[in-house]
Write a protein that holds these residues in place. Structure first.
Motif, PDB file in Angstrom:
ATOM      1  N   TYR A 376       0.843  -1.211   0.000  1.00 40.52           N
ATOM      2  CA  TYR A 376       0.000   0.000   0.000  1.00 40.52           C
ATOM      3  C   TYR A 376       0.870   1.251   0.000  1.00 40.52           C
ATOM      4  N   ASN A 377       1.908   1.259   0.823  1.00 37.94           N
ATOM      5  CA  ASN A 377       2.797   2.418   0.888  1.00 37.94           C
ATOM      6  C   ASN A 377       3.540   2.621  -0.429  1.00 37.94           C
ATOM      7  N   ASP A 378       3.975   1.519  -1.073  1.00 41.17           N
ATOM      8  CA  ASP A 378       4.630   1.628  -2.379  1.00 41.17           C
ATOM      9  C   ASP A 378       3.691   2.235  -3.414  1.00 41.17           C
ATOM     10  N   LEU A 379       2.447   1.754  -3.423  1.00 37.70           N
ATOM     11  CA  LEU A 379       1.453   2.260  -4.369  1.00 37.70           C
ATOM     12  C   LEU A 379       1.213   3.750  -4.150  1.00 37.70           C
ATOM     13  N   LYS A 380       1.060   4.142  -2.895  1.00 39.04           N
ATOM     14  CA  LYS A 380       0.786   5.548  -2.584  1.00 39.04           C
ATOM     15  C   LYS A 380       1.948   6.442  -3.009  1.00 39.04           C
ATOM     16  N   THR A 381       3.188   5.986  -2.742  1.00 34.00           N
ATOM     17  CA  THR A 381       4.359   6.791  -3.086  1.00 34.00           C
ATOM     18  C   THR A 381       4.506   6.946  -4.598  1.00 34.00           C
ATOM     19  N   GLU A 382       4.374   5.846  -5.327  1.00 33.62           N
ATOM     20  CA  GLU A 382       4.533   5.905  -6.780  1.00 33.62           C
ATOM     21  C   GLU A 382       3.410   6.694  -7.444  1.00 33.62           C
ATOM     22  N   LEU A 383       2.185   6.530  -6.944  1.00 31.49           N
ATOM     23  CA  LEU A 383       1.068   7.278  -7.520  1.00 31.49           C
ATOM     24  C   LEU A 383       1.237   8.779  -7.280  1.00 31.49           C
ATOM     25  N   LYS A 384       1.715   9.136  -6.092  1.00 31.80           N
ATOM     26  CA  LYS A 384       1.942  10.547  -5.778  1.00 31.80           C
ATOM     27  C   LYS A 384       2.997  11.142  -6.706  1.00 31.80           C
ATOM     28  N   ASP A 385       4.097  10.410  -6.911  1.00 30.58           N
ATOM     29  CA  ASP A 385       5.155  10.893  -7.810  1.00 30.58           C
ATOM     30  C   ASP A 385       4.659  10.995  -9.240  1.00 30.58           C
ATOM     31  N   TYR A 386       3.839  10.019  -9.645  1.00 24.79           N
ATOM     32  CA  TYR A 386       3.312   9.997 -11.018  1.00 24.79           C
ATOM     33  C   TYR A 386       2.400  11.203 -11.269  1.00 24.79           C
ATOM     34  N   LEU A 387       1.508  11.483 -10.333  1.00 25.29           N
ATOM     35  CA  LEU A 387       0.570  12.598 -10.493  1.00 25.29           C
ATOM     36  C   LEU A 387       1.260  13.945 -10.363  1.00 25.29           C
ATOM     37  N   ARG A 389       3.962  14.851 -11.685  1.00 25.79           N
ATOM     38  CA  ARG A 389       4.453  15.279 -12.995  1.00 25.79           C
ATOM     39  C   ARG A 389       3.379  16.066 -13.746  1.00 25.79           C
ATOM     40  N   PHE A 390       2.137  15.618 -13.647  1.00 26.91           N
ATOM     41  CA  PHE A 390       1.037  16.311 -14.321  1.00 26.91           C
ATOM     42  C   PHE A 390       0.794  17.676 -13.677  1.00 26.91           C
ATOM     43  N   ALA A 391       0.924  17.715 -12.354  1.00 28.14           N
ATOM     44  CA  ALA A 391       0.725  18.980 -11.655  1.00 28.14           C
ATOM     45  C   ALA A 391       1.805  19.986 -12.026  1.00 28.14           C
ATOM     46  N   ASP A 392       3.039  19.516 -12.127  1.00 32.92           N
ATOM     47  CA  ASP A 392       4.141  20.414 -12.483  1.00 32.92           C
ATOM     48  C   ASP A 392       3.992  20.942 -13.909  1.00 32.92           C
ATOM     49  N   GLU A 393       3.476  20.112 -14.810  1.00 33.24           N
ATOM     50  CA  GLU A 393       3.310  20.509 -16.206  1.00 33.24           C
ATOM     51  C   GLU A 393       2.003  21.245 -16.455  1.00 33.24           C
ATOM     52  N   GLY A 394       1.085  21.224 -15.457  1.00 24.50           N
ATOM     53  CA  GLY A 394      -0.205  21.884 -15.632  1.00 24.50           C
ATOM     54  C   GLY A 394      -1.113  21.180 -16.598  1.00 24.50           C
ATOM     55  N   THR A 395      -0.961  19.869 -16.720  1.00 19.76           N
ATOM     56  CA  THR A 395      -1.776  19.092 -17.648  1.00 19.76           C
ATOM     57  C   THR A 395      -2.836  18.287 -16.901  1.00 19.76           C
ATOM     58  N   VAL A 396      -3.843  17.855 -17.636  1.00 15.02           N
ATOM     59  CA  VAL A 396      -4.972  17.126 -17.056  1.00 15.02           C
ATOM     60  C   VAL A 396      -4.686  15.630 -17.055  1.00 15.02           C
ATOM     61  N   VAL A 397      -5.027  14.973 -15.961  1.00 18.34           N
ATOM     62  CA  VAL A 397      -4.891  13.524 -15.857  1.00 18.34           C
ATOM     63  C   VAL A 397      -6.122  12.872 -16.481  1.00 18.34           C
ATOM     64  N   LYS A 398      -5.890  12.031 -17.468  1.00 16.39           N
ATOM     65  CA  LYS A 398      -6.995  11.376 -18.160  1.00 16.39           C
ATOM     66  C   LYS A 398      -7.115   9.920 -17.735  1.00 16.39           C
ATOM     67  N   ARG A 399      -8.189   9.309 -18.188  1.00 22.61           N
ATOM     68  CA  ARG A 399      -8.443   7.914 -17.845  1.00 22.61           C
ATOM     69  C   ARG A 399      -7.297   7.009 -18.309  1.00 22.61           C
ATOM     70  N   GLU A 400      -6.819   7.256 -19.531  1.00 24.49           N
ATOM     71  CA  GLU A 400      -5.756   6.405 -20.055  1.00 24.49           C
ATOM     72  C   GLU A 400      -4.449   6.571 -19.284  1.00 24.49           C
ATOM     73  N   ASP A 401      -4.236   7.759 -18.696  1.00 20.06           N
ATOM     74  CA  ASP A 401      -3.040   7.977 -17.881  1.00 20.06           C
ATOM     75  C   ASP A 401      -3.068   7.104 -16.627  1.00 20.06           C
ATOM     76  N   ILE A 402      -4.232   7.056 -15.984  1.00 22.20           N
ATOM     77  CA  ILE A 402      -4.374   6.229 -14.783  1.00 22.20           C
ATOM     78  C   ILE A 402      -4.225   4.751 -15.139  1.00 22.20           C
ATOM     79  N   GLN A 403      -4.832   4.381 -16.261  1.00 24.42           N
ATOM     80  CA  GLN A 403      -4.722   2.978 -16.705  1.00 24.42           C
ATOM     81  C   GLN A 403      -3.265   2.608 -16.972  1.00 24.42           C
ATOM     82  N   GLN A 404      -2.526   3.514 -17.601  1.00 22.60           N
ATOM     83  CA  GLN A 404      -1.114   3.267 -17.886  1.00 22.60           C
ATOM     84  C   GLN A 404      -0.309   3.124 -16.600  1.00 22.60           C
TER      85      GLN A 404
END
Length: 425
Positions: A376-387, A389-404
């Motif tokens: 659970y902690n690994d998932l939370k850490t990696e998901l936070k780091d992944y998201l 990137r989108f916040a830093d770039e100002g881009t929208v997270v789409k369904r396919e991004d989460i699936q990827q």
């Protein structure tokens, strides 16, 4: 990615960004509202067997009992099971009501959950709400012909709903009052004016709204006076409990037995009456009479009351009899309030709500628990780091991004498992 094709600002205009936190908070808010409205009502069992339920979520059906027929109401479970495809009016909550579903008021309907009902529930009280009409204007809510934005407030006595602009007194700011008593119910329960001068949120002595306690008051204000014209201490005579009437008789008897002198004035006699009344009040412990010893005003308006104001009402023997005669004994019951009903629903829901993660953990042994928590902690850490990137770039997270992300996460997990070495001792 869409972000490479058009500016992030332009994209955000086209696709509103809603964070996962926003979604969860909105979902929790809606769930809490539903719990408050339903108040722990059973969605599967008809409430008829419980008798006149103290408070419950109620509904009326314009399909089964249209305007012109006898009004009827029914419980949450019957609204689902017996009236699911019908046009319903949500009545929110009313006190001391027994489910009518399928009784003699329903010509062509038998209750599927509890068919063995009496023909009529004599203890139930009905009003225009059961036909979808509210307030003194007798209009539906929402009203398609009313373009004025105005919230509706429920009277704690008659339990009808009123537009704020039709209450004769502007409602205080949202959240500044707990309960409201409408104009009609203030006339019915005129003893409440003695309390309103000291307890109401909008005091009846406030100068700004013309409610000044003034012996020369005119118009729709009424300063209570005895029949001889001198200012009296409270409500009309029929509202005075027996302890006050007894004191008045004693003073009159003393006046008749004393010789009339030139120094005796009407004011002196009135002062003697008030002193005698106050002495009687202190002996009887009647809070109402103590308040009636002070001047107060009646108006043709609603009143607004704070939290726990009911606990300040007198519960002496005479006052309790008065409440019974006026059919408002519920005012002395703190558990009768809609707030108490809503809180009960929230507490019941919280007790029933179970955390699936905790349920899973409790079913595992110690080693499995540690492994799950690490995953659970690994998932939370990696998901936070992944998201991030989108916040830093100002881009929208789409369904396919989460699936990827989850596909990559699963792939990494398989590589870690395949690369593990196991040793036997």
């Amino acid at each position: 990615m869409a972000a490479a094709e058009e500016p992030a600002g332009r994209q955000s205009e086209l696709e509103p960004v809603v964070s996962l936190v926003d979604v969860l908070e909105e979902d929790e808010e809606l769930e809490n509202e539903a719990c408050a409205v339903l108040g722990g009502s059973d969605s599967e069992k008809c409430s008829y067997s419980q008798g006149s339920v103290k408070r419950q979520a109620l509904y009326a059906c314009s399909t089964c009992t249209p305007e012109g027929e006898d009004p009827a109401g029914f419980c949450l479970a019957c609204s689902y099971e017996c009236h699911g495809s019908h046009k319903l009016f949500e009545l929110y909550t009313k006190r001391n009501f027994r489910c009518d579903c399928g009784n003699s008021k329903f010509k062509n309907l038998e209750c599927k959950l509890f068919p063995d009902k009496a023909k009529i529930n004599c203890g139930n009280k009905y009003n225009d709400n059961f036909f979808g009409l509210y307030c003194i204007c007798k209009r539906p809510y929402p009203d398609p012909e009313d373009e004025i934005p105005d919230e509706m407030i429920q009277c704690v006595v008659c339990e009808d709903w009123f537009h704020g602009r039709h209450l004769g007194a502007v409602p205080p700011e949202s959240g500044d009052f707990q309960e409201m008593v409408c104009q009609s119910c203030m006339k019915h329960c005129s003893f409440l004016w003695a309390y309103a001068a000291h307890l109401a949120v909008t005091k009846v002595t406030a100068e700004d709204d013309g409610l000044v306690l003034n012996v020369d008051a005119v118009g729709d204000q009424e300063v209570n006076q005895p029949e001889n014209g001198a200012h009296h201490d409270g409500a009309l005579k029929e509202d005075v409990p027996e302890c006050g009437k007894a004191a008045e008789k004693e003073v009159k008897a003393e006046q008749m037995n004393e010789p009339c002198t030139s120094s005796s004035s009407e004011a002196d006699l009135q002062t003697a009456f008030k002193n005698q009344l106050l002495n009687t009040e202190s002996q009887s412990g009647c809070k109402l009479q103590e308040l009636k010893a002070k001047q107060f005003i009646k108006k043709d308006t609603a009143t607004y009351w704070p939290l726990n104001w009911r606990s300040k009402l007198c519960t002496c023997k005479d006052c309790m009899k008065m409440y019974g005669d006026l059919d408002v004994l519920f005012l002395t019951d703190e558990c009768d309030t809609v707030l108490a009903y809503e809180n009960k629903g929230k507490v019941d829901q919280a007790a029933d709500r179970r955390d699936p993660l905790m349920d899973t953990l409790n079913s595992m042994n110690r080693v499995q628990q540690v492994e799950l928590i690490c995953e659970y902690n690994d998932l939370k850490t990696e998901l936070k780091d992944y998201l991030k990137r989108f916040a830093d770039e100002g881009t929208v997270v789409k369904r396919e991004d989460i699936q990827q992300f989850f596909e990559e996460f699963q792939s990494k997990k398989r590589r870690r498992v395949d690369g593990m070495q196991y040793y036997c001792s």
